[in-house]
Design a protein around this motif. Sequence first.
Motif, PDB file in Angstrom:
ATOM      1  N   GLY A 261       0.822  -1.207   0.000  1.00 29.08           N
ATOM      2  CA  GLY A 261       0.000   0.000   0.000  1.00 29.08           C
ATOM      3  C   GLY A 261       0.855   1.255   0.000  1.00 29.08           C
ATOM      4  N   ILE A 262       1.918   1.259   0.802  1.00 25.63           N
ATOM      5  CA  ILE A 262       2.831   2.413   0.824  1.00 25.63           C
ATOM      6  C   ILE A 262       3.516   2.566  -0.533  1.00 25.63           C
ATOM      7  CG2 ILE A 262       4.902   3.358   1.911  1.00 25.63           C
ATOM      8  CD1 ILE A 262       4.106   1.857   4.457  1.00 25.63           C
ATOM      9  N   TYR A 263       3.897   1.435  -1.124  1.00 24.34           N
ATOM     10  CA  TYR A 263       4.554   1.424  -2.434  1.00 24.34           C
ATOM     11  C   TYR A 263       3.651   2.043  -3.499  1.00 24.34           C
ATOM     12  CZ  TYR A 263       6.510  -0.818  -6.667  1.00 24.34           C
ATOM     13  OH  TYR A 263       7.019  -1.075  -7.904  1.00 24.34           O
ATOM     14  N   GLU A 264       2.392   1.649  -3.523  1.00 27.17           N
ATOM     15  CA  GLU A 264       1.454   2.213  -4.498  1.00 27.17           C
ATOM     16  C   GLU A 264       1.224   3.698  -4.228  1.00 27.17           C
ATOM     17  OE1 GLU A 264       0.359   0.814  -7.153  1.00 27.17           O
ATOM     18  OE2 GLU A 264       1.223  -1.172  -6.723  1.00 27.17           O
ATOM     19  N   THR A 265       1.195   4.085  -2.961  1.00 22.82           N
ATOM     20  CA  THR A 265       1.064   5.512  -2.627  1.00 22.82           C
ATOM     21  C   THR A 265       2.244   6.304  -3.165  1.00 22.82           C
ATOM     22  OG1 THR A 265      -0.194   4.995  -0.624  1.00 22.82           O
ATOM     23  CG2 THR A 265       0.848   7.158  -0.738  1.00 22.82           C
ATOM     24  N   MET A 266       3.440   5.749  -3.030  1.00 25.99           N
ATOM     25  CA  MET A 266       4.637   6.425  -3.549  1.00 25.99           C
ATOM     26  C   MET A 266       4.548   6.606  -5.058  1.00 25.99           C
ATOM     27  SD  MET A 266       7.815   4.731  -1.473  1.00 25.99           S
ATOM     28  CE  MET A 266       8.068   5.001   0.282  1.00 25.99           C
ATOM     29  N   ILE A 267       4.066   5.573  -5.749  1.00 24.84           N
ATOM     30  CA  ILE A 267       3.942   5.681  -7.207  1.00 24.84           C
ATOM     31  C   ILE A 267       2.962   6.786  -7.567  1.00 24.84           C
ATOM     32  CG2 ILE A 267       3.228   4.477  -9.300  1.00 24.84           C
ATOM     33  CD1 ILE A 267       4.134   1.870  -8.020  1.00 24.84           C
ATOM     34  N   GLY A 268       1.838   6.853  -6.833  1.00 22.00           N
ATOM     35  CA  GLY A 268       0.878   7.924  -7.088  1.00 22.00           C
ATOM     36  C   GLY A 268       1.463   9.296  -6.836  1.00 22.00           C
ATOM     37  N   GLN A 269       2.256   9.424  -5.785  1.00 21.68           N
ATOM     38  CA  GLN A 269       2.893  10.704  -5.500  1.00 21.68           C
ATOM     39  C   GLN A 269       3.932  11.054  -6.564  1.00 21.68           C
ATOM     40  OE1 GLN A 269       4.245   9.477  -1.682  1.00 21.68           O
ATOM     41  NE2 GLN A 269       2.492  10.326  -0.585  1.00 21.68           N
ATOM     42  N   ALA A 270       4.641  10.036  -7.045  1.00 20.01           N
ATOM     43  CA  ALA A 270       5.651  10.276  -8.071  1.00 20.01           C
ATOM     44  C   ALA A 270       5.017  10.723  -9.389  1.00 20.01           C
ATOM     45  CB  ALA A 270       6.481   9.018  -8.302  1.00 20.01           C
ATOM     46  N   ASN A 271       3.774  10.337  -9.610  1.00 21.41           N
ATOM     47  CA  ASN A 271       3.072  10.708 -10.847  1.00 21.41           C
ATOM     48  C   ASN A 271       2.051  11.807 -10.605  1.00 21.41           C
ATOM     49  OD1 ASN A 271       4.435   8.863 -12.516  1.00 21.41           O
ATOM     50  ND2 ASN A 271       3.035   7.209 -11.990  1.00 21.41           N
ATOM     51  N   ALA A 272       2.289  12.648  -9.608  1.00 18.42           N
ATOM     52  CA  ALA A 272       1.370  13.751  -9.299  1.00 18.42           C
ATOM     53  C   ALA A 272       1.413  14.801 -10.413  1.00 18.42           C
ATOM     54  CB  ALA A 272       1.736  14.387  -7.970  1.00 18.42           C
ATOM     55  N   THR A 273       0.298  15.490 -10.592  1.00 16.19           N
ATOM     56  CA  THR A 273       0.199  16.546 -11.602  1.00 16.19           C
ATOM     57  C   THR A 273      -0.094  17.880 -10.933  1.00 16.19           C
ATOM     58  OG1 THR A 273      -2.173  16.127 -11.905  1.00 16.19           O
ATOM     59  CG2 THR A 273      -0.641  14.933 -13.337  1.00 16.19           C
ATOM     60  N   ASP A 274       0.169  18.949 -11.673  1.00 20.40           N
ATOM     61  CA  ASP A 274      -0.168  20.275 -11.167  1.00 20.40           C
ATOM     62  C   ASP A 274      -1.586  20.638 -11.600  1.00 20.40           C
ATOM     63  OD1 ASP A 274      -0.026  20.927 -13.831  1.00 20.40           O
ATOM     64  OD2 ASP A 274       1.830  22.077 -13.682  1.00 20.40           O
ATOM     65  N   GLY A 275      -1.974  21.875 -11.361  1.00 22.34           N
ATOM     66  CA  GLY A 275      -3.335  22.292 -11.685  1.00 22.34           C
ATOM     67  C   GLY A 275      -3.637  22.324 -13.165  1.00 22.34           C
ATOM     68  N   ASN A 276      -2.600  22.268 -14.003  1.00 22.55           N
ATOM     69  CA  ASN A 276      -2.796  22.298 -15.456  1.00 22.55           C
ATOM     70  C   ASN A 276      -2.688  20.922 -16.093  1.00 22.55           C
ATOM     71  OD1 ASN A 276      -3.060  25.149 -15.507  1.00 22.55           O
ATOM     72  ND2 ASN A 276      -0.833  25.365 -15.390  1.00 22.55           N
TER      73      ASN A 276
END
Length: 430
Positions: A116-131
């Motif tokens: 679960g932490i690993y998947e959270t890290m992947i989501g954070q690594a692929n975060a986007t900005d407001g655009n």
Amino acid sequence: MRISSVTMYEQSTASINRQQNDFLKISQQIASGRRVVNPSDDPQSAARAVRVDQSKAITQQFEDSRVSARNSLAQTESILNSISDSVISAKTRLVQASSDTLSDVDRESIASELKGIYETMIGQANATDGNGRYLFGGYADNAPPFVKNSEGNIEYKGDDNARQQRIDASRLMPVTENGISIFQSVPSGAGYVAEAVKSSDGGQPIAGVLGRNGGSITFSGPQVSNVNDPGYGDSYRVVFNEDTTVDSGVSYQVQRFSEGEWQEDPDDLVVTGEYVGEGQQLSFGGVNVTLTGSAEPDDEILVAQSGSEQRPADLFRTMEAAIRVLENPATTGAEKAELRNTLNTSMRDLDNALDNVLTVRASAGAKLNELDVVDAVGSNRMLNYEQTLSDLVDLDYADAISEYSLRQVGLQASQKAFVDIKGMSLFDFM
């Protein structure tokens, strides 16, 4: 000299027109609040005012750019804070998993939490900005920077640049970080990490896995003993070999990576000797490694600085190795050794990863502070421009009102004089 009536009329009309023009000009100035209503009023001041207006517009553009930069940096800092929390959480669970009292089921449960932490890290690594742009892909921000390959491992698809934004005439500031600097880097002061690897088949090293025969040897350290050692900073590997000339039947040799390859020639070996186990300490290159357990031929331990060519940093690789070893039962001596070695290596890697994330986060915070300073300088510059512009074209109302009254009196006097002159005739004196 005789002055005709036509001349008197023309001069009077011209005088009234001049007075009306001056009166109209001061009226326009009062109505607009500007001394220079038209460029012809003061060509030099008007030209300077145009330049000041342009400078104000550029300063305003930089101010808008700083707003955008602040938003990106604030979002980056927030995500880095979340990543550091994830790394700390993962390290806590690895410490828990290191307990000898846990069963295979308990470790599998911890592995599930790590997933679960690993998947959270992947989501954070692929975060986007407001655009909708990906924050950590560098300039390749139109697609997720971290993706899983066919083997289920995470690969970085972005570039190694950091998007930059000009926040002032002389400052081009990076407003995001690329994924390499966050997830695949370590601080410059990161030390040595030991790792049991499988390299006899020529493949990529697998954390925690010993050679083909899978001995039960475990390691602790490495500990730095002498940073001034000539070999400090180089990469080493401890290779165990079958040796009938020694009592234990196993010898070791420490090879150094130099000139693009491992130096395996007997004359180039750093250290050699008999492996006796049970807390045997090996010293080389300014570091000490303590070994315990039985070794088998072809077992190998890599000792290299984190982030080096032989031991590249990768937060996702660390998490994958920890999850893999916790999901497998540890019943035999070799499996227990693999568990112990992998957890020791992973915890060191997580410590380095946390230090790196905190360093990057501190850099983002420093840039936010710099934006505040540049904002203050920009505000002062804008005030100076506004003051200069006011001095050039704005109206002094006290002087203007006095001038208005004077022009009004002058206009009235001209009109009264014209009326008096128009009524004058020689016939009045005949």
